[in-house]
Design a protein around this motif. Structure first.
Motif, PDB file in Angstrom:
ATOM      1  N   ARG A 304       0.839  -1.211   0.000  1.00  0.00           N
ATOM      2  CA  ARG A 304       0.000   0.000   0.000  1.00  0.00           C
ATOM      3  C   ARG A 304       0.872   1.258   0.000  1.00  0.00           C
ATOM      4  N   LEU A 305       1.852   1.291   0.899  1.00  0.00           N
ATOM      5  CA  LEU A 305       2.714   2.477   1.015  1.00  0.00           C
ATOM      6  C   LEU A 305       3.522   2.693  -0.261  1.00  0.00           C
ATOM      7  N   LEU A 306       4.069   1.605  -0.777  1.00  0.00           N
ATOM      8  CA  LEU A 306       4.919   1.690  -1.964  1.00  0.00           C
ATOM      9  C   LEU A 306       4.130   2.172  -3.184  1.00  0.00           C
ATOM     10  N   ARG A 307       2.929   1.629  -3.352  1.00  0.00           N
ATOM     11  CA  ARG A 307       2.137   1.986  -4.534  1.00  0.00           C
ATOM     12  C   ARG A 307       1.552   3.393  -4.437  1.00  0.00           C
ATOM     13  N   THR A 362       0.581  -2.148 -14.534  1.00  0.00           N
ATOM     14  CA  THR A 362      -0.890  -2.193 -14.430  1.00  0.00           C
ATOM     15  C   THR A 362      -1.529  -0.841 -14.133  1.00  0.00           C
ATOM     16  N   ILE A 363      -0.734   0.137 -13.663  1.00  0.00           N
ATOM     17  CA  ILE A 363      -1.347   1.389 -13.187  1.00  0.00           C
ATOM     18  C   ILE A 363      -2.078   2.143 -14.296  1.00  0.00           C
ATOM     19  N   ASP A 364      -1.476   2.216 -15.508  1.00  0.00           N
ATOM     20  CA  ASP A 364      -2.129   2.969 -16.585  1.00  0.00           C
ATOM     21  C   ASP A 364      -3.456   2.326 -16.965  1.00  0.00           C
ATOM     22  N   GLY A 387     -18.605  -1.570  -4.215  1.00  0.00           N
ATOM     23  CA  GLY A 387     -17.537  -2.370  -3.610  1.00  0.00           C
ATOM     24  C   GLY A 387     -16.940  -3.350  -4.604  1.00  0.00           C
ATOM     25  N   GLU A 388     -17.788  -3.887  -5.515  1.00  0.00           N
ATOM     26  CA  GLU A 388     -17.312  -4.853  -6.524  1.00  0.00           C
ATOM     27  C   GLU A 388     -16.309  -4.199  -7.462  1.00  0.00           C
ATOM     28  N   ASP A 389     -16.620  -2.957  -7.879  1.00  0.00           N
ATOM     29  CA  ASP A 389     -15.696  -2.262  -8.787  1.00  0.00           C
ATOM     30  C   ASP A 389     -14.374  -1.933  -8.084  1.00  0.00           C
ATOM     31  N   ALA A 390     -14.470  -1.509  -6.829  1.00  0.00           N
ATOM     32  CA  ALA A 390     -13.247  -1.202  -6.061  1.00  0.00           C
ATOM     33  C   ALA A 390     -12.411  -2.464  -5.907  1.00  0.00           C
ATOM     34  N   PHE A 391     -13.092  -3.611  -5.698  1.00  0.00           N
ATOM     35  CA  PHE A 391     -12.378  -4.874  -5.547  1.00  0.00           C
ATOM     36  C   PHE A 391     -11.716  -5.292  -6.865  1.00  0.00           C
ATOM     37  N   GLY A 398      -4.073  -4.231  -8.938  1.00  0.00           N
ATOM     38  CA  GLY A 398      -3.192  -3.977  -7.799  1.00  0.00           C
ATOM     39  C   GLY A 398      -3.386  -2.638  -7.126  1.00  0.00           C
ATOM     40  N   PHE A 399      -4.615  -2.081  -7.219  1.00  0.00           N
ATOM     41  CA  PHE A 399      -4.883  -0.798  -6.556  1.00  0.00           C
ATOM     42  C   PHE A 399      -5.354  -1.054  -5.121  1.00  0.00           C
ATOM     43  N   PRO A 400      -4.538  -0.756  -4.111  1.00  0.00           N
ATOM     44  CA  PRO A 400      -5.037  -0.863  -2.736  1.00  0.00           C
ATOM     45  C   PRO A 400      -6.263   0.043  -2.569  1.00  0.00           C
ATOM     46  N   ILE A 401      -7.186  -0.332  -1.695  1.00  0.00           N
ATOM     47  CA  ILE A 401      -8.449   0.385  -1.525  1.00  0.00           C
ATOM     48  C   ILE A 401      -8.238   1.862  -1.219  1.00  0.00           C
ATOM     49  N   ASP A 402      -7.221   2.170  -0.367  1.00  0.00           N
ATOM     50  CA  ASP A 402      -7.038   3.577  -0.005  1.00  0.00           C
ATOM     51  C   ASP A 402      -6.516   4.408  -1.172  1.00  0.00           C
TER      52      ASP A 402
END
Length: 879
Positions: A304-307, A362-364, A387-391, A398-402
């Motif tokens: 999470r911190l790194l991303r 994956t970020i782009d 919530g499904e889309d966020a998941f 690889g997008f952490p929720i925060d």
């Protein structure tokens, strides 16, 4: 007052308390040791819990540390303000039943005013509401006026964490001056503004709380002091915030240099600069302690911190990878206090680079998907992402929720976090099990907690297999006892033991404990808190009493084979570093009498050539008959000598250094061979991945290798026998059988095609013309899909131009194939759409391209109807 730097302040604090009789201990790892209540060490006191509770005896009653800590409770505020950070260093002085309030208060005042040189007129102590003893010390002994001593309630000045040791606090605030204040008339100590900063907290642990508001006085009172090093530096250097102190500012400046921006020019950019500055400190220190990015537990915190840092780099316009470059500055600024950063530098940079590369891939794509989701929300006039889309963003990109939350908040959207939690329940449960809810100590309670902390065991088994000693503790599975008798499962603890307890990856010794007429079979040997060794097993003859003198004898064959495998892991680790690079670090091991397992950090599967090279190198060093020498020295001398240490391992003041010639040198408390030649031979059985960035090698040594080759030889002979040849001719025989099989299969296909053709009969008379397009739809019995395809190709040649549908029932199932020629497709025919419609009639589904399609079905009874429908479907397709 001199504006001391962070590294100077750390040194001054530790040296001051050493002068007051404290033992300086190095910072513990960020990974908690035997404490499941924490994911990461978050205070100076956390790793010292066993000393506070009396479960372990401290190396000295007075201890001082500077502990690296991570807190992620307010992660969403990082960067938004200059107050918050996830990483910090906690200065501490601790007393375990030695000095108490008088000394603690006097020394805190002495350090701040005499050593650092803070103006005492700008210092304000606070005490717990009812703590008259602390008030008297501050007022009468230190000489602070009564109106400068502030009394606060339980919420601010009483430390407790559930049930367990607790007590009142006395904090020291520093007045930084009006320029940092809010300017309100009532601004004083306790105000939310930045003028009065709390820099020191003395916790007087004098009670034991039951968690329900009832307190009893502790027999041995403790002192737990905490002072944030960066906070102290803010005051001493008279700067705005922790981001302006010398070591942190150096990182902040590096961020600005890499991003080509200037701090304090754009509030939005400042937020990203602060966030990256903080997060790169955390990820560098976490990685140096062996934490690897993953989707659970502390690995997830690191990811999470790194991303987040990587994403904010993009917001600042940084192109490409940059985290490893920033990490170099962190290492450079903090290596004085934490030499492990320099020692693990190559490894840290490699882990950060690989994780950043993964995210960049994956970020782009993820940002593009998120933009589509935002657009859909706008169109639907909604403000909350499901919530499904966020998941989906978490799981696929690889997008952490925060991170998703932060991006959406910038544009005025929110997330259905409950929905996300439901979608992610499985992963969350895994992460939660890494941080189980337990007692105050973060460990499951057991009978061993009741043993007197003063009792210890000494391991004497490096040079002997049998030893005589006195029983100091006996326990059944549920309680301490004075005697154990035949048939009972129990634990025996003695003064001195030749039995090695499971530790450092080496499995436990087994064996027997005897005295006249009594025998105890040791099935396991375990390491208990406070240096005790428990021999777990069953009484098979007679009985044993507390105080008995007994003879302890280990299984020597098992010990010898275990030693071979343990020494081989040392050779293996060095060979891996030589072949793959210095980023290779031990990430775990298991050494038994039968085999060895070695986990190590590496980021791709080993090639056949690399495995062969590693194996050959280990066998070369075995053949070299290198002497295996053990030296006992201080941890500092061991590191200076180049000995490799393990991630997160707790080492005492003196350590054992095991050297194998000039090839390998490691810190190790295990048992080893006298020279490498004893190992005889080494064989790698497998190499696999077990987690992101962690590989595992399973291997065997000595007699186990000969047994392994013997079993392979037997298998070869059995295979040769089955193939009716000898071992030498086996390969040739397999090749010839393979050729025979290919020829037989080819002949079989030809026969099947011939049978299918024959069973088809003369079908050309069944051709129907639909709007100028020839259509042939027919059934053929008992033909598989491959056979239908071959039939279709041959019929297409005969037909010239048109559409073909062939259907066959085989083994109770239906196979369908449709084909359309170029001319038919030009007029609108589409084999895929034809199959879709007719397959449904036989209880199936399928599809395909315009020129060819196939399907399967479950209802042979519908075949005739499907064939009949073909003409009407084609009629609808032709223009």
């Amino acid at each position: 007052m001199k504006a001391y730097g962070v590294n100077e302040l750390r040194k001054m604090f530790l040296e001051f308390f050493e002068s007051k009789g404290h033992l300086k201990m190095n910072s513990f790892s960020l990974v908690p040791h035997g404490d499941k209540s924490l994911l990461l060490i978050n205070s100076g006191m956390a790793p010292l819990k066993p000393y506070f509770t009396g479960q372990e005896i401290p190396p000295r009653k007075r201890v001082t540390t500077c502990q690296k800590c991570i807190r992620t409770g307010d992660i969403e505020n990082i960067g938004k303000t200059a107050r918050h950070g996830t990483f910090f260093e906690m200065l501490g002085n601790f007393s375990f039943g030695d000095y108490f309030k008088h000394e603690a208060i006097a020394w805190s005042w002495e350090f701040l005013t005499k050593v650092i040189g803070l103006d005492e007129n700008r210092l304000y102590p606070s005490i717990y509401l009812d703590d008259e003893e602390a008030f008297e010390i501050w007022n009468k002994e230190i000489g602070v006026a009564a109106d400068r001593i502030f009394r606060f309630g339980k919420e601010d000045n009483f430390w407790e964490h559930g049930a367990g040791p607790c007590g009142p606090c006395s904090e020291i605030y520093y007045d930084r001056g009006e320029k940092y204040g809010c300017g309100k008339p009532g601004c004083t100590v306790g105000c939310e503004c930045d003028r009065y900063m709390e820099i020191w907290n003395n916790v007087f642990t004098q009670f034991n709380g039951d968690g329900e508001g009832n307190y009893t006085e502790l027999e041995h009172k403790n002192i737990d002091t905490g002072m944030g090093l960066e906070r102290l530096a803010v005051v001493v250097q008279d700067v705005d915030s922790l981001f302006d102190v010398d070591t942190v500012k150096a990182i902040r400046d590096k961020v600005c240099e890499v991003a080509h921006v200037t701090y304090k020019e754009d509030p939005k950019a400042d937020m990203s600069i602060r966030l990256i500055t903080d997060h790169i400190r955390s990820v560098t220190f976490m990685t140096s302690d062996g934490i690897i990015p993953s989707n659970e537990g502390r690995g997830y915190v690191l990811r999470r911190l790194l991303r987040r840092a990587a994403r904010h780099g993009r917001l600042l316009g940084i192109q490409g990878k940059f985290l490893a470059e920033l990490s170099k500055t962190v290492i450079n600024e903090s290596k004085d206090g934490y030499p492990e950063l320099q020692e693990k530098k190559d490894y840290i940079l490699k882990v950060l680079t690989i994780e950043e590369e993964k995210f960049n891939k994956t970020i782009d794509q993820g940002l593009s998907i998120l933009a589509d989701m935002e657009e859909a929300l706008v169109k639907a006039n909604k403000k909350t992402l499901s919530g499904e889309d966020a998941f989906k963003l978490y799981d696929t990109y690889g997008f952490p929720i925060d991170l998703t939350k932060e991006i959406l908040e910038e544009k005025g959207f929110t997330i259905d976090e409950e929905g996300f939690k439901k979608a992610m329940q499985v992963q969350r449960e895994t992460a939660r099990s890494a941080r189980a809810v337990t007692n105050y100590m973060g460990a499951d309670a057991s009978v061993y907690d009741e043993i007197d902390a003063a009792i210890t065991s000494k391991f004497v088994g490096y040079d002997r297999a049998s030893h005589t000693s006195k029983i100091t503790v006996l326990t059944t599975e549920t309680e301490l006892t004075d005697e154990i008798v035949g048939g009972q499962t129990a634990t025996i603890i003695v003064d001195e033991t030749p039995f090695y307890a499971t530790m450092g990856g080496q499995s436990a010794d087994t064996g027997i404990i005897t005295k006249d007429g009594a025998k105890f079979v040791v099935e396991d040997t375990i390491k208990l808190k406070g240096g005790k060794v428990g021999h777990v097993g069953t009484v098979v003859e007679g009985s044993f009493k507390l105080g008995d003198t007994v003879t302890l004898t280990i299984d020597e064959v098992k010990r010898a084979n275990t030693a071979k495998n343990h020494s081989a892991t040392h050779l293996l680790q060095k060979a891996l570093r030589n072949v793959l690079g210095s980023h290779v670090e031990q990430a775990g091991s298991l050494v038994t009498a039968d085999h060895l397992r070695f986990d190590f950090t590496h980021f791709s599967a080993l090639t056949k050539e690399e495995i062969a090279k590693v194996e050959a190198m280990v066998n070369e060093e075995i053949a070299a008959n290198l002497p295996v020498v053990t030296d006992v020295m201080s941890i500092e001398d061991a590191k200076k000598s180049g000995a490799m240490a393990l991630f997160g391992e707790k080492y005492g003041e003196s350590v054992r250094v095991v050297s194998m010639g000039d090839f390998s040198k490691e810190l190790c408390g295990g048992t080893h061979v006298a020279n490498t030649g004893v190992i005889s031979v080494f064989k790698i059985l497998s190499e696999t991945g077990i987690a992101a960035g962690v590989r595992r090698i399973e291997a065997i040594t000595g007699n186990a290798v000969f047994e392994y080759y013997k079993s392979i030889e037997e298998e070869l002979h059995n295979a040769a026998k089955a193939a009716k040849t000898d071992v030498a001719g086996l390969v040739k025989k397999i090749e010839s059988l393979h050729e025979e099989l290919k020829a037989a299969q080819s002949e079989n296909e030809k026969l099947k095609a011939k049978i299918a053709n024959n069973s088809l009969g003369d079908v050309m008379s069944q051709i129907v013309e639909v709007k100028g397009v020839k259509v042939l739809a027919t059934k053929v019995p008992d033909v598989d899909m491959n056979g239908l395809r071959n039939l279709g190709d041959s019929l297409k040649e005969k037909l010239g131009e048109g559409v073909i549908l062939l259907v066959s029932a085989k083994d109770g199932k239906v196979n369908l194939i449709a084909m359309a020629t170029e001319g038919a497709m030009a007029k609108g025919a589409h084999a895929g759409n034809l199959i879709k419609e007719v397959a449904a009639i036989v209880g199936g589904g399928g599809g395909g391209r315009p020129n060819m399609a196939q399907a399967g079905g479950k209802n042979p009874a519908g075949i005739d109807e499907a064939i009949a429908k073909t003409v009407s479907v084609i009629e609808g397709q032709i223009k």
